[in-house]
Design a protein around this motif. Sequence first.
Motif, PDB file in Angstrom:
ATOM      1  N   GLU A 256       0.865  -1.182   0.000  1.00  0.00           N
ATOM      2  CA  GLU A 256       0.000   0.000   0.000  1.00  0.00           C
ATOM      3  C   GLU A 256       0.900   1.229   0.000  1.00  0.00           C
ATOM      4  O   GLU A 256       2.098   1.137   0.299  1.00  0.00           O
ATOM      5  CB  GLU A 256      -0.922   0.017   1.215  1.00  0.00           C
ATOM      6  CG  GLU A 256      -0.209   0.076   2.544  1.00  0.00           C
ATOM      7  CD  GLU A 256      -1.176   0.135   3.717  1.00  0.00           C
ATOM      8  OE1 GLU A 256      -0.975   1.005   4.586  1.00  0.00           O
ATOM      9  OE2 GLU A 256      -2.117  -0.691   3.770  1.00  0.00           O
ATOM     10  N   TYR A 257       0.330   2.367  -0.345  1.00  0.00           N
ATOM     11  CA  TYR A 257       1.096   3.612  -0.379  1.00  0.00           C
ATOM     12  C   TYR A 257       0.300   4.691   0.338  1.00  0.00           C
ATOM     13  O   TYR A 257      -0.799   5.049  -0.087  1.00  0.00           O
ATOM     14  CB  TYR A 257       1.363   4.034  -1.828  1.00  0.00           C
ATOM     15  CG  TYR A 257       2.315   5.207  -1.976  1.00  0.00           C
ATOM     16  CD1 TYR A 257       3.682   4.998  -2.118  1.00  0.00           C
ATOM     17  CD2 TYR A 257       1.836   6.526  -1.969  1.00  0.00           C
ATOM     18  CE1 TYR A 257       4.561   6.063  -2.260  1.00  0.00           C
ATOM     19  CE2 TYR A 257       2.702   7.593  -2.109  1.00  0.00           C
ATOM     20  CZ  TYR A 257       4.067   7.364  -2.249  1.00  0.00           C
ATOM     21  OH  TYR A 257       4.938   8.421  -2.381  1.00  0.00           O
ATOM     22  N   ASN A 258       0.835   5.167   1.452  1.00  0.00           N
ATOM     23  CA  ASN A 258       0.153   6.178   2.269  1.00  0.00           C
ATOM     24  C   ASN A 258      -1.285   5.770   2.586  1.00  0.00           C
ATOM     25  O   ASN A 258      -2.217   6.584   2.516  1.00  0.00           O
ATOM     26  CB  ASN A 258       0.163   7.537   1.571  1.00  0.00           C
ATOM     27  CG  ASN A 258       1.546   8.163   1.540  1.00  0.00           C
ATOM     28  OD1 ASN A 258       2.450   7.728   2.259  1.00  0.00           O
ATOM     29  ND2 ASN A 258       1.731   9.161   0.694  1.00  0.00           N
ATOM     30  N   GLY A 259      -1.449   4.482   2.903  1.00  0.00           N
ATOM     31  CA  GLY A 259      -2.761   3.995   3.296  1.00  0.00           C
ATOM     32  C   GLY A 259      -3.656   3.553   2.159  1.00  0.00           C
ATOM     33  O   GLY A 259      -4.748   3.026   2.388  1.00  0.00           O
TER      34      GLY A 259
ATOM     35  N   ALA B 285       1.623   0.253  -9.135  1.00  0.00           N
ATOM     36  CA  ALA B 285       2.806   0.901  -8.541  1.00  0.00           C
ATOM     37  C   ALA B 285       3.852  -0.127  -8.106  1.00  0.00           C
ATOM     38  O   ALA B 285       4.788   0.195  -7.383  1.00  0.00           O
ATOM     39  CB  ALA B 285       2.428   1.798  -7.364  1.00  0.00           C
ATOM     40  N   LEU B 286       3.682  -1.366  -8.563  1.00  0.00           N
ATOM     41  CA  LEU B 286       4.666  -2.415  -8.284  1.00  0.00           C
ATOM     42  C   LEU B 286       5.815  -2.349  -9.284  1.00  0.00           C
ATOM     43  O   LEU B 286       5.645  -1.857 -10.408  1.00  0.00           O
ATOM     44  CB  LEU B 286       4.005  -3.789  -8.380  1.00  0.00           C
ATOM     45  CG  LEU B 286       3.042  -4.177  -7.258  1.00  0.00           C
ATOM     46  CD1 LEU B 286       2.228  -5.401  -7.653  1.00  0.00           C
ATOM     47  CD2 LEU B 286       3.797  -4.434  -5.961  1.00  0.00           C
TER      48      LEU B 286
ATOM     49  N   LYS C 110       9.191  -7.403   0.543  1.00  0.00           N
ATOM     50  CA  LYS C 110      10.186  -6.332   0.629  1.00  0.00           C
ATOM     51  C   LYS C 110       9.938  -5.206  -0.380  1.00  0.00           C
ATOM     52  O   LYS C 110      10.593  -4.162  -0.338  1.00  0.00           O
ATOM     53  CB  LYS C 110      11.585  -6.900   0.384  1.00  0.00           C
ATOM     54  CG  LYS C 110      11.969  -8.042   1.317  1.00  0.00           C
ATOM     55  CD  LYS C 110      13.272  -8.689   0.875  1.00  0.00           C
ATOM     56  CE  LYS C 110      13.582  -9.937   1.687  1.00  0.00           C
ATOM     57  NZ  LYS C 110      14.805 -10.631   1.185  1.00  0.00           N
ATOM     58  N   VAL C 111       8.987  -5.427  -1.278  1.00  0.00           N
ATOM     59  CA  VAL C 111       8.696  -4.452  -2.327  1.00  0.00           C
ATOM     60  C   VAL C 111       8.150  -3.156  -1.724  1.00  0.00           C
ATOM     61  O   VAL C 111       7.371  -3.171  -0.774  1.00  0.00           O
ATOM     62  CB  VAL C 111       7.675  -5.049  -3.331  1.00  0.00           C
ATOM     63  CG1 VAL C 111       7.011  -3.953  -4.155  1.00  0.00           C
ATOM     64  CG2 VAL C 111       8.368  -6.049  -4.242  1.00  0.00           C
ATOM     65  N   LYS C 112       8.555  -2.030  -2.315  1.00  0.00           N
ATOM     66  CA  LYS C 112       8.023  -0.735  -1.901  1.00  0.00           C
ATOM     67  C   LYS C 112       7.327  -0.072  -3.088  1.00  0.00           C
ATOM     68  O   LYS C 112       7.920   0.043  -4.166  1.00  0.00           O
ATOM     69  CB  LYS C 112       9.154   0.162  -1.390  1.00  0.00           C
ATOM     70  CG  LYS C 112       9.781  -0.315  -0.090  1.00  0.00           C
ATOM     71  CD  LYS C 112      10.846   0.668   0.394  1.00  0.00           C
ATOM     72  CE  LYS C 112      11.456   0.198   1.717  1.00  0.00           C
ATOM     73  NZ  LYS C 112      12.498   1.145   2.200  1.00  0.00           N
TER      74      LYS C 112
ATOM     75  N   ILE D 201       0.869   6.234  -5.562  1.00  0.00           N
ATOM     76  CA  ILE D 201      -0.451   5.782  -5.142  1.00  0.00           C
ATOM     77  C   ILE D 201      -1.015   4.811  -6.182  1.00  0.00           C
ATOM     78  O   ILE D 201      -1.088   5.161  -7.367  1.00  0.00           O
ATOM     79  CB  ILE D 201      -1.415   6.975  -4.973  1.00  0.00           C
ATOM     80  CG1 ILE D 201      -0.898   7.926  -3.895  1.00  0.00           C
ATOM     81  CG2 ILE D 201      -2.825   6.489  -4.613  1.00  0.00           C
ATOM     82  CD1 ILE D 201      -1.696   9.211  -3.777  1.00  0.00           C
ATOM     83  N   PRO D 202      -1.392   3.605  -5.794  1.00  0.00           N
ATOM     84  CA  PRO D 202      -1.976   2.646  -6.743  1.00  0.00           C
ATOM     85  C   PRO D 202      -3.206   3.233  -7.433  1.00  0.00           C
ATOM     86  O   PRO D 202      -3.993   3.975  -6.829  1.00  0.00           O
ATOM     87  CB  PRO D 202      -2.358   1.460  -5.852  1.00  0.00           C
ATOM     88  CG  PRO D 202      -1.425   1.556  -4.689  1.00  0.00           C
ATOM     89  CD  PRO D 202      -1.254   3.029  -4.437  1.00  0.00           C
TER      90      PRO D 202
END
Length: 329
Positions: free
Chosen positions: A117-120, A134-135, A175-177, A181-182
């Motif tokens: 997730e990104y920023n929730g 966003a992967l 470990k992926v970041k 935002i998706p």
Amino acid sequence: MKNLSIFLLMLVSAKSFSQSQKEMYSIMEKTAQKLKEKSGAYSVSVGIVKDGKVYTKHYGEIDKGKGNKADDNTYFEIASVTKLFTGQLLAQAVLENKINLEDDIRKYLKESYPNLEYNGTSIKIKDLISYKTALPRNLPDDTEIRKTMSDETPFQYNTLGENYTKDHFKQDLQKVKLDTIPGTKYAYSNLSLELTGLMLENIYGKSYETLLNENILSKAGMDHTKLELGKGEVLANGYYSSGRLMPKSISYLWGAGGSKTKSTMGDMVKFLKYELDSKNSVVQESQRNINNSKGDWYGYFWDGFGLSEHGKMGYKHGGAFGDQTWFTI
């Protein structure tokens, strides 16, 4: 990568042309010759479905100087065209109410992935099928390999993947970041497809290969499309623009992104006809404009869909180490 063996597939609707059979083959030959000259390909194969009738033709030779022309039973790696199979399997899950396009993908993963997730904001199924997760592009990480592409690159990819298992994939996925935002930015991702293969197995309790065989290949009569070839079955050679013989792809993942699939022209034109079936609810769902966008859309893992004077048109490219496939409806 510039690869020399080309496996070209096209589908033409009844409204597009009114040519005779002789004219159809003439068009195919002119198209193949242009492709062959422009790309330097040794071999070009063309398949068209028009008014329910199949036209196939093969030009050149698979191995330069050997005179071994491809035919409708020649096995090629179709690479990312496999993503259309995966898209149909996911579309079926949606129609069966086993999954919802608005769902967080983590609902269908057994391990814990708080990093997805990104920023929730989590990754939704609708982001997955539109390449907006966003992967990263790939697992294992191929960032360094992609910096310099040459005829050595395919061999480097095989070295990277020859000991990389599904367990390694799951560990690296934790470990992926995400980098944004998706749902907001298009970024092609093979990782997303292997992740879909894992999700489908969790949803149905069957292997990706079994799901593929039961729900698509058997229904379409595609007996020569496989993740692994049988004894005595031979894959056509493919070459780089330098003339160097390319290796066959090595992968121990699910294969949902196309790293393992082999097929023939005979089977691919069957799939072309399958994709034209307006009464097949799964096919239609996999081609649907899910966001009702006014411009182009992606359906379920297509490279693009749009509208023309002839109606809806979609396309998908598959690039293997030694051959290229264009699939168009």
